[in-house]
Design a protein around this motif. Structure first.
Motif, PDB file in Angstrom:
ATOM      1  N   VAL A 154       7.199 -13.285  62.516  1.00 32.27           N
ATOM      2  CA  VAL A 154       6.051 -12.441  62.153  1.00 32.27           C
ATOM      3  C   VAL A 154       5.550 -12.811  60.753  1.00 32.27           C
ATOM      4  O   VAL A 154       4.362 -13.025  60.530  1.00 32.27           O
ATOM      5  N   LEU A 155       6.517 -12.904  59.815  1.00 33.15           N
ATOM      6  CA  LEU A 155       6.130 -13.218  58.436  1.00 33.15           C
ATOM      7  C   LEU A 155       5.513 -14.611  58.329  1.00 33.15           C
ATOM      8  O   LEU A 155       4.681 -14.876  57.465  1.00 33.15           O
ATOM      9  N   GLU A 156       5.943 -15.474  59.229  1.00 34.96           N
ATOM     10  CA  GLU A 156       5.441 -16.848  59.176  1.00 34.96           C
ATOM     11  C   GLU A 156       3.914 -16.875  59.280  1.00 34.96           C
ATOM     12  O   GLU A 156       3.260 -17.742  58.705  1.00 34.96           O
ATOM     13  N   VAL A 157       3.381 -15.890  60.028  1.00 33.16           N
ATOM     14  CA  VAL A 157       1.922 -15.844  60.174  1.00 33.16           C
ATOM     15  C   VAL A 157       1.274 -15.688  58.798  1.00 33.16           C
ATOM     16  O   VAL A 157       0.294 -16.348  58.463  1.00 33.16           O
ATOM     17  N   LEU A 158       1.901 -14.818  57.963  1.00 34.49           N
ATOM     18  CA  LEU A 158       1.363 -14.579  56.630  1.00 34.49           C
ATOM     19  C   LEU A 158       1.542 -15.797  55.726  1.00 34.49           C
ATOM     20  O   LEU A 158       0.686 -16.130  54.911  1.00 34.49           O
ATOM     21  N   TRP A 197       9.481 -20.493  59.126  1.00 32.53           N
ATOM     22  CA  TRP A 197      10.053 -19.149  59.332  1.00 32.53           C
ATOM     23  C   TRP A 197      11.357 -18.958  58.575  1.00 32.53           C
ATOM     24  O   TRP A 197      11.686 -17.863  58.138  1.00 32.53           O
ATOM     25  N   GLN A 198      12.096 -20.053  58.345  1.00 29.08           N
ATOM     26  CA  GLN A 198      13.347 -19.901  57.577  1.00 29.08           C
ATOM     27  C   GLN A 198      13.042 -19.438  56.146  1.00 29.08           C
ATOM     28  O   GLN A 198      13.700 -18.541  55.610  1.00 29.08           O
ATOM     29  N   ILE A 199      12.029 -20.049  55.544  1.00 25.91           N
ATOM     30  CA  ILE A 199      11.667 -19.637  54.176  1.00 25.91           C
ATOM     31  C   ILE A 199      11.159 -18.204  54.192  1.00 25.91           C
ATOM     32  O   ILE A 199      11.503 -17.394  53.329  1.00 25.91           O
ATOM     33  N   SER A 200      10.345 -17.892  55.206  1.00 27.60           N
ATOM     34  CA  SER A 200       9.776 -16.548  55.273  1.00 27.60           C
ATOM     35  C   SER A 200      10.868 -15.491  55.333  1.00 27.60           C
ATOM     36  O   SER A 200      10.772 -14.444  54.683  1.00 27.60           O
ATOM     37  N   ILE A 201      11.946 -15.756  56.094  1.00 25.38           N
ATOM     38  CA  ILE A 201      13.053 -14.785  56.149  1.00 25.38           C
ATOM     39  C   ILE A 201      13.703 -14.682  54.778  1.00 25.38           C
ATOM     40  O   ILE A 201      13.977 -13.593  54.277  1.00 25.38           O
ATOM     41  N   ALA A 202      13.940 -15.847  54.154  1.00 22.70           N
ATOM     42  CA  ALA A 202      14.695 -15.858  52.901  1.00 22.70           C
ATOM     43  C   ALA A 202      13.969 -15.105  51.789  1.00 22.70           C
ATOM     44  O   ALA A 202      14.601 -14.567  50.887  1.00 22.70           O
ATOM     45  N   LEU A 203      12.648 -15.044  51.860  1.00 24.19           N
ATOM     46  CA  LEU A 203      11.901 -14.364  50.801  1.00 24.19           C
ATOM     47  C   LEU A 203      12.162 -12.855  50.800  1.00 24.19           C
ATOM     48  O   LEU A 203      12.049 -12.207  49.765  1.00 24.19           O
ATOM     49  N   VAL A 204      12.522 -12.298  51.957  1.00 20.83           N
ATOM     50  CA  VAL A 204      12.674 -10.838  52.033  1.00 20.83           C
ATOM     51  C   VAL A 204      13.859 -10.327  51.196  1.00 20.83           C
ATOM     52  O   VAL A 204      13.663  -9.496  50.297  1.00 20.83           O
ATOM     53  N   ARG A 253      16.306 -12.814  42.897  1.00 24.95           N
ATOM     54  CA  ARG A 253      15.650 -14.051  43.317  1.00 24.95           C
ATOM     55  C   ARG A 253      16.613 -15.120  43.818  1.00 24.95           C
ATOM     56  O   ARG A 253      16.285 -15.888  44.714  1.00 24.95           O
ATOM     57  N   GLU A 254      17.834 -15.150  43.241  1.00 24.55           N
ATOM     58  CA  GLU A 254      18.772 -16.197  43.663  1.00 24.55           C
ATOM     59  C   GLU A 254      19.123 -16.079  45.142  1.00 24.55           C
ATOM     60  O   GLU A 254      19.570 -17.035  45.753  1.00 24.55           O
ATOM     61  N   VAL A 255      18.942 -14.875  45.697  1.00 28.20           N
ATOM     62  CA  VAL A 255      19.327 -14.669  47.087  1.00 28.20           C
ATOM     63  C   VAL A 255      18.524 -15.579  48.009  1.00 28.20           C
ATOM     64  O   VAL A 255      18.974 -15.910  49.102  1.00 28.20           O
ATOM     65  N   VAL A 256      17.353 -16.028  47.552  1.00 27.04           N
ATOM     66  CA  VAL A 256      16.586 -16.954  48.373  1.00 27.04           C
ATOM     67  C   VAL A 256      17.427 -18.190  48.678  1.00 27.04           C
ATOM     68  O   VAL A 256      17.439 -18.688  49.801  1.00 27.04           O
ATOM     69  N   VAL A 257      18.193 -18.640  47.671  1.00 26.20           N
ATOM     70  CA  VAL A 257      19.022 -19.825  47.882  1.00 26.20           C
ATOM     71  C   VAL A 257      20.139 -19.526  48.886  1.00 26.20           C
ATOM     72  O   VAL A 257      20.348 -20.266  49.852  1.00 26.20           O
ATOM     73  N   SER A 258      20.851 -18.396  48.676  1.00 24.29           N
ATOM     74  CA  SER A 258      21.955 -18.093  49.588  1.00 24.29           C
ATOM     75  C   SER A 258      21.421 -17.798  50.984  1.00 24.29           C
ATOM     76  O   SER A 258      22.024 -18.165  51.988  1.00 24.29           O
ATOM     77  N   ALA A 302       6.156 -15.630  41.579  1.00 26.01           N
ATOM     78  CA  ALA A 302       7.073 -14.772  42.330  1.00 26.01           C
ATOM     79  C   ALA A 302       7.125 -13.317  41.903  1.00 26.01           C
ATOM     80  O   ALA A 302       7.822 -12.966  40.965  1.00 26.01           O
ATOM     81  N   PRO A 303       6.381 -12.457  42.570  1.00 24.12           N
ATOM     82  CA  PRO A 303       6.338 -11.060  42.171  1.00 24.12           C
ATOM     83  C   PRO A 303       7.623 -10.308  42.514  1.00 24.12           C
ATOM     84  O   PRO A 303       7.824  -9.195  42.060  1.00 24.12           O
ATOM     85  N   GLN A 304       8.523 -10.936  43.302  1.00 22.89           N
ATOM     86  CA  GLN A 304       9.586 -10.114  43.866  1.00 22.89           C
ATOM     87  C   GLN A 304      10.759  -9.937  42.930  1.00 22.89           C
ATOM     88  O   GLN A 304      11.660 -10.726  42.903  1.00 22.89           O
ATOM     89  N   CYS A 305      10.747  -8.889  42.131  1.00 24.48           N
ATOM     90  CA  CYS A 305      11.957  -8.531  41.395  1.00 24.48           C
ATOM     91  C   CYS A 305      11.889  -7.039  41.147  1.00 24.48           C
ATOM     92  O   CYS A 305      11.148  -6.559  40.305  1.00 24.48           O
ATOM     93  N   ILE A 306      12.683  -6.292  41.933  1.00 27.22           N
ATOM     94  CA  ILE A 306      12.576  -4.842  41.878  1.00 27.22           C
ATOM     95  C   ILE A 306      13.058  -4.297  40.537  1.00 27.22           C
ATOM     96  O   ILE A 306      12.479  -3.355  39.996  1.00 27.22           O
ATOM     97  N   SER A 307      14.101  -4.933  39.946  1.00 28.37           N
ATOM     98  CA  SER A 307      14.609  -4.372  38.676  1.00 28.37           C
ATOM     99  C   SER A 307      13.572  -4.476  37.565  1.00 28.37           C
ATOM    100  O   SER A 307      13.498  -3.597  36.711  1.00 28.37           O
ATOM    101  N   THR A 308      12.772  -5.553  37.573  1.00 26.64           N
ATOM    102  CA  THR A 308      11.740  -5.660  36.537  1.00 26.64           C
ATOM    103  C   THR A 308      10.703  -4.558  36.716  1.00 26.64           C
ATOM    104  O   THR A 308      10.309  -3.897  35.750  1.00 26.64           O
TER     105      THR A 308
END
Ligand SMILES: Nc1nc2c(ncn2[C@@H]2O[C@H](COP(=O)(O)OP(=O)(O)OP(=O)(O)O)[C@@H](O)[C@H]2O)c(=O)[nH]1
Ligand SMILES: [Mg+2]
Length: 627
Positions: A509-513, A521-528, A534-539, A579-585
């Protein structure tokens, strides 16, 4: 420690450390309490009050309060306000401190004594700690402590906060005070401030120093000659550029040996586990989740430590405020205050302390502009992502004397800085701000970084990183493993199991975006899960690829190098610059600005920029034949 050993903070007498910025309050606090608060050679390191318990000789315990540095009890910045609030007992649920330890830099009494006199005018029990006594002695500054004590009407001791027992005299004096003069609650009633007039203060400082430390009035600065180079408008910038450049080269060239070792270790562990366990979900969890996922992030520890080694050396040397002056002109032109330099530099470690450090900025709009661009500085959580992609796609080649990988990393950091400047410039236009605030910042002396401080700082960094890997990164990786493994596909399913799982479907689904940016789709999953750290994208990529049946014997880097077009790598790098994704910031921004609209605006503008940057990068790269 049993519960009985734990001091009850209410019952203990409280001692507040108050003094000018950079005089060594936090170093003393750490010595007294055994804490590990940040110490560095520039003004404005501490911006929040910190508590700790000190065990004094003779079994006494006191609660020690470390405070942000202040030049005066008339606060000019939000961090100075914290100090005044604590001193007056205006923080909710906190009483006025029982005892004040005025801390002064013995090498700069002319400046430091002003605050001491203001504190004295509060009429509360206090003493004076002449810190940096070692440096004062080396510079031939002689202080007659008895005479000074008589002039001030309070005890005076010398301290050396960077020596193991440099606080002994202070501790003994505290005990003496506690014995003869136990805390008197009547003195703790909040009262109004009536401060002496500034000119009178200056005269009084002069008079006292002439009596007790005439040599303190004749201090020569040794650093002028060096400053003529370091702060020269042309040479200074060249020195700054060269310094930064060396840092990024080192991050790649020094780290390769330990990184290879850690990587080989995890590969061997994965193979060993595969060989010794029966096939099943538990083995998959260990091999594909823990080892391929969280282990994949751990590999980047050496690079993070090298980066922090340089940051710590720069922090302790006294260089940073000088760089702030050097760049004040550029920063002023885009609408940032020169004082924004240090908060922005702290954001290279993490945007959260960076956002907090903006408390040293006087004007609200200057402060807000700095907060808004802080997440564009490349925080250390992005380093593993950059390093993974650079390691996979950028060849090991030299360009002249430079290593191409180091050069790419440098370019990414520069991209972050340049974008921050551009965004600040836009803010300036929007707010029509043209008033330039001249930079007022104290220049600390140059100092050879202390090994003790350096070692403790690196250890602290390693601990923070390992704790992140062991907790949030590990937990999210396991969660992702779970979502990527269940539900299991029905018999006769032709694709890989992960494509049937929750995560696989979400990825589609995210791949569409994200497809216009070249993300699969692998990257799209990892971004969530990368939203939380942010390091979790790597793991997450490690786990997703391991579960895609690509085999764990393959390290992640060669695998993606093989599977992704180069354009996707560039696009993902561009995404991570913003990269906007950092909830603690975002949470820190909410706390510091006390309004939801700023973190929401920040997340929105970063998302739009990230999307646009990745889109344009991808299209250009494809156009140039990298698709
Ligand atoms: N040589 C020497 N260096 C010291 C001494 N005390 C502190 N320092 C150094 O002085 C610098 C400032 O120390 P901090 O403890 O961060 O100062 P602070 O007063 O807490 O500063 P702010 O939090 O910014 O107000 C650091 O580089 C310390 O290593 C001392 O007694 N002797
Ligand atoms: Mg401090």
């Amino acid at each position: 420690m049993s519960a009985a050993d734990l001091p009850s903070p209410v019952a203990l007498p409280s001692v507040a450390l108050v003094g000018n910025p950079n005089c060594g309050k936090t170093a003393l606090f750490n010595l007294l309490t055994g804490a590990r608060q940040k110490v560095a050679n520039y003004a404005g390191v501490t911006v929040e009050r910190k508590l700790g318990t000190a065990k004094l000789p003779g079994g006494h315990s006191v609660q020690v309060i470390d405070l942000p540095g202040a030049y005066s009890l008339c606060p000019a910045t939000p961090d100075e306000e914290v100090t005044l609030q604590v001193l007056q007992g205006q923080r909710v649920g906190e009483a006025v401190p029982d005892y004040i330890v005025a801390v002064a830099d013995a090498t700069n009494l002319r400046m430091n004594l002003r605050l001491v006199l203001e504190l004295r005018s509060l009429g509360r029990p206090m003493m004076l700690a002449l810190n940096m006594a070692d440096v004062a002695r080396a510079r031939g500054i002689h202080i007659d402590t008895r005479r000074l004590a008589a002039e001030l009407g309070c005890p005076v001791v010398e301290t050396v906060a960077v020596k193991g027992n440099g606080h002994q005299a202070l501790a003994e004096q505290l005990v003496k005070h506690l014995r003869s003069d136990p805390p008197d609650p009547r003195l703790n009633a909040p009262h109004t401030l009536s401060l002496p007039d500034s000119a009178a203060l200056q005269q009084e400082v002069r008079r006292i120093l002439e009596a007790a430390a005439p040599s303190a009035l004749r201090v020569k600065r040794f650093q002028y000659r060096l400053d003529a180079w370091v702060m020269h408008p042309v040479w200074g910038l060249a020195i700054l550029a060269a310094l930064l450049f060396v840092v990024f080269q080192a991050v790649f060239s020094w780290a390769s040996v330990p990184m290879d070792a850690i990587e080989a270790g995890f590969a061997a562990l994965g193979e060993w586990t595969t060989a010794h366990m029966a096939e099943g979900p538990l083995r998959s969890l260990l091999v594909d989740g823990a080892i391929a996922g969280a282990g994949g992030v751990l590999v980047f520890l050496p690079q993070i430590l090298i980066l922090f080694f340089f940051i710590l050396v720069l922090e302790d040397s006294g260089y940073l405020p000088r760089a702030a002056f050097l760049l004040d002109n550029v920063m002023g032109r885009v609408g940032l205050s020169g004082r924004a330099f240090i908060p922005l530099l702290s954001s290279f470690a993490c945007a959260v302390p960076g956002v907090m450090a903006t408390r040293t900025i006087t004007h609200w709009r200057d402060r807000l502009a700095t907060i808004m661009v802080a997440p564009l500085m490349t925080c250390s959580a992005r380093l593993p992502v950059y390093a993974l992609l650079i390691g996979a796609f950028i060849p090991e080649r030299s360009v002249g004397p430079f290593n191409l990988k180091g050069l790419t990393l440098f370019a990414l950091y520069v991209a972050g800085v340049v974008s921050a400047m551009a965004v600040a410039w836009v803010f300036k236009r929007v707010w029509h701000r043209s008033r330039y605030q001249p930079l007022m910042l104290e220049l600390p002396p140059y100092r050879v970084p202390g090994l003790r401080n350096l070692g403790l700082g690196l250890w602290e960094r390693a601990r923070i990183f390992l704790r992140r890997v062991g907790t949030i990164i590990f937990a999210l990786t396991v969660l992702l493993w779970f979502l990527s493994s269940f539900p299991a596909p029905p018999a006769g399913w032709s694709g890989t199991a992960i494509e049937y799982s929750f995560a696989g479907r979400l990825g589609r689904v995210l791949e569409v975006l994200f497809a216009p940016l070249g993300f699969n789709w692998q990257i799209s999953i990892a971004l969530v899960p990368g939203l939380a750290a942010r390091e979790v994208v790597v793991s997450a990529l490690g786990t997703v690829y391991a579960l895609s049946g690509e085999g764990v014997d393959q390290a992640l880097a060669p695998l993606i190098a093989h599977q992704w077009p180069l354009a996707t790598c560039f696009s993902l790098l561009a995404w991570f610059v913003f990269a906007p994704q950092c909830i603690s910031t975002l949470a820190a921004v909410k706390r510091e600005t006390n309004a939801w609209r700023y973190p929401i605006a920040m997340a929105a503008y970063l998302f739009v920029l990230a999307y646009l940057a990745a889109f344009v990068t991808y299209r250009v790269a494809v156009f140039l034949g990298a698709g």
